[in-house]
Design an enzyme around this catalytic site. Structure first.
Site, PDB file in Angstrom:
ATOM      1  N   ASN A   9       0.871  -1.171   0.000  1.00 47.40           N
ATOM      2  CA  ASN A   9       0.000   0.000   0.000  1.00 47.40           C
ATOM      3  C   ASN A   9       0.909   1.223   0.000  1.00 47.40           C
ATOM      4  OD1 ASN A   9      -1.792   2.061   0.465  1.00 47.40           O
ATOM      5  ND2 ASN A   9      -2.380   1.397   2.532  1.00 47.40           N
ATOM      6  N   TRP A  10       1.019   1.845  -1.156  1.00 50.39           N
ATOM      7  CA  TRP A  10       1.948   2.974  -1.289  1.00 50.39           C
ATOM      8  C   TRP A  10       1.448   4.225  -0.574  1.00 50.39           C
ATOM      9  CZ3 TRP A  10       3.458   3.012  -7.255  1.00 50.39           C
ATOM     10  CH2 TRP A  10       4.117   1.815  -7.557  1.00 50.39           C
ATOM     11  N   LYS A  11       0.174   4.260  -0.234  1.00 51.44           N
ATOM     12  CA  LYS A  11      -0.429   5.459   0.369  1.00 51.44           C
ATOM     13  C   LYS A  11      -0.151   6.671  -0.527  1.00 51.44           C
ATOM     14  CE  LYS A  11      -0.156   3.143   4.771  1.00 51.44           C
ATOM     15  NZ  LYS A  11      -0.047   3.201   6.219  1.00 51.44           N
ATOM     16  N   HIS A  94      -9.608   0.966   5.323  1.00 49.44           N
ATOM     17  CA  HIS A  94      -8.296   1.253   5.924  1.00 49.44           C
ATOM     18  C   HIS A  94      -8.484   2.246   7.066  1.00 49.44           C
ATOM     19  CE1 HIS A  94      -4.151   2.428   6.530  1.00 49.44           C
ATOM     20  NE2 HIS A  94      -3.799   1.349   5.848  1.00 49.44           N
ATOM     21  N   GLU A  96      -6.794   4.664   8.021  1.00 51.10           N
ATOM     22  CA  GLU A  96      -6.558   6.075   7.673  1.00 51.10           C
ATOM     23  C   GLU A  96      -7.796   6.683   7.018  1.00 51.10           C
ATOM     24  OE1 GLU A  96      -2.830   5.430   5.591  1.00 51.10           O
ATOM     25  OE2 GLU A  96      -1.965   4.819   7.508  1.00 51.10           O
ATOM     26  N   GLU A 166      -5.082  -4.857  10.577  1.00 48.96           N
ATOM     27  CA  GLU A 166      -4.026  -3.869  10.789  1.00 48.96           C
ATOM     28  C   GLU A 166      -4.263  -3.133  12.102  1.00 48.96           C
ATOM     29  OE1 GLU A 166      -2.214  -2.626   6.745  1.00 48.96           O
ATOM     30  OE2 GLU A 166      -3.977  -1.396   7.059  1.00 48.96           O
ATOM     31  N   GLY A 172       2.837   2.334  10.751  1.00 49.03           N
ATOM     32  CA  GLY A 172       3.782   3.427  10.576  1.00 49.03           C
ATOM     33  C   GLY A 172       4.475   3.849  11.867  1.00 49.03           C
ATOM     34  N   SER A 212       3.801  -2.053  10.296  1.00 57.32           N
ATOM     35  CA  SER A 212       5.247  -2.111  10.521  1.00 57.32           C
ATOM     36  C   SER A 212       5.843  -3.476  10.179  1.00 57.32           C
ATOM     37  CB  SER A 212       5.594  -1.712  11.958  1.00 57.32           C
ATOM     38  OG  SER A 212       5.209  -0.351  12.177  1.00 57.32           O
ATOM     39  N   GLY A 233       3.013  -1.192   4.190  1.00 55.43           N
ATOM     40  CA  GLY A 233       3.069   0.237   3.885  1.00 55.43           C
ATOM     41  C   GLY A 233       4.487   0.653   3.539  1.00 55.43           C
ATOM     42  N   GLY A 234       5.168   1.267   4.502  1.00 54.48           N
ATOM     43  CA  GLY A 234       6.507   1.833   4.286  1.00 54.48           C
ATOM     44  C   GLY A 234       7.474   0.914   3.551  1.00 54.48           C
TER      45      GLY A 234
HETATM   46  P1  13P Z   1       3.207   0.387   7.603  1.00 47.25           P
HETATM   47  O1  13P Z   1       3.702  -0.933   7.024  1.00 47.25           O
HETATM   48  O2  13P Z   1       3.954   1.560   7.076  1.00 47.25           O
HETATM   49  O3  13P Z   1       3.117   0.327   9.087  1.00 47.25           O
HETATM   50  O4  13P Z   1       1.699   0.558   7.062  1.00 47.25           O
HETATM   51  C1  13P Z   1       0.807  -0.482   7.182  1.00 47.25           C
HETATM   52  C2  13P Z   1      -0.432  -0.136   6.421  1.00 47.25           C
HETATM   53  O5  13P Z   1      -1.178   0.739   6.812  1.00 47.25           O
HETATM   54  C3  13P Z   1      -0.694  -0.855   5.175  1.00 47.25           C
HETATM   55  O6  13P Z   1      -1.971  -0.602   4.706  1.00 47.25           O
END
Ligand code: 13P
Length: 250
Positions: A9-11, A94, A96, A166, A172, A212, A233-234
């Site tokens: 997930n590149w966000k 999600h 967010e 999640e 993050g 993470s 994510g990251g």
């Molecule tokens: P991180 O891997 O950066 O913690 O993000 C997880 C995430 O929200 C994937 O959708």
């Protein structure tokens, strides 16, 4: 056998040339190896078309979409438009989106219904906040998210859904759920699916962990009995890190 899945997930990250490079790099590496998992990239809308046209091994998904087919929704992109362009999957629920954009269970439910009707693969996200984790009923809170926006689906449609657990406190933050904590929640989610749809559906539903997840902890997390992959994510923004996580299933 449950399908193993690793999804990035590149966000809201990467510029056009970086996005093209990252997608091409993962696609090419996958073409050379033998991986026992499906790989998805959930990318910003503006990069979808190019990625869809050029990816052979990575399935391309959107991070969001509006449930209405079309209309006066300035700035929105409909799930119908996404599907028509060849988008294969969508993230729904999600944390967010729930927290920063106030998406409600009813809205998520509407998205789920439209995405299923448009034949997109739904990755439905759930997870508890730190405050909720510290309360006694955090498992029920997560299961209620599924009950409120997902478990209304008929079995035939639910079978197409992938779930991503999640924990918000691990997103993050560098703070990962321990493999045991994550697996325990996955077992509870699977039990809730069994209650709603029966054992055979529960046993074939892929449940991913996100929060993470990185090369140093992926092996341990992603090989737990009830963890069927990761939503990353990251670490999905760096090709070597993302490939290292995917290699868990080589
Ligand atoms: P991180 O891997 O950066 O913690 O993000 C997880 C995430 O929200 C994937 O959708």
């Amino acid at each position: 056998m449950r399908k193993k899945i690793v999804a990035g997930n590149w966000k809201m990250n990467l510029l056009l040339d970086e996005a093209e490079k990252l997608n091409a790099s993962i696609d090419e590496t996958l073409s050379k190896g033998n991986f026992r998992c499906d790989v998805y990239h959930f990318i910003p809308f503006i990069y979808l078309k190019e990625a869809i046209d050029n990816s052979k091994h990575v399935q391309i998904g959107a991070q969001n979409g509006h449930p209405e087919k079309n209309g006066a929704y300035t700035g929105e992109i409909s799930i119908h438009q996404l599907a028509h362009m060849g988008t294969q999957a969508i993230l729904i629920g999600h944390s967010e989106r729930r927290q920063l954009f106030n998406e409600t269970n009813d809205f998520l439910k509407a998205k789920v219904n439209t995405a299923i009707a448009e034949q997109l693969t739904v990755f439905f996200c759930c997870g508890e906040s730190l405050e909720q984790r510290e309360s006694e009923d955090y498992e029920q809170i997560v299961i209620n998210q599924l009950k409120s926006a997902l478990f209304h689906l008929p079995e035939e449609d639910f079978r197409k859904v992938i779930i991503a657990y999640e924990p918000i406190w691990a997103i993050g933050t560098g703070k990962t759920a321990s493999p045991e904590q994550a697996n325990a929640m996955h077992i509870s989610i699977r039990a809730a699916i069994a209650d709603a749809y029966g054992n055979s559906v529960a046993e074939t539903t892929s449940i991913l962990y996100g929060g993470s997840c990185k090369p140093s902890n992926a092996q341990e997390l992603l090989t737990q009995s009830d963890i069927d992959g990761g939503l990353i994510g990251g670490a999905s923004l760096k090709p070597e890190d993302f490939m290292s996580i995917i290699s868990t299933y080589q």
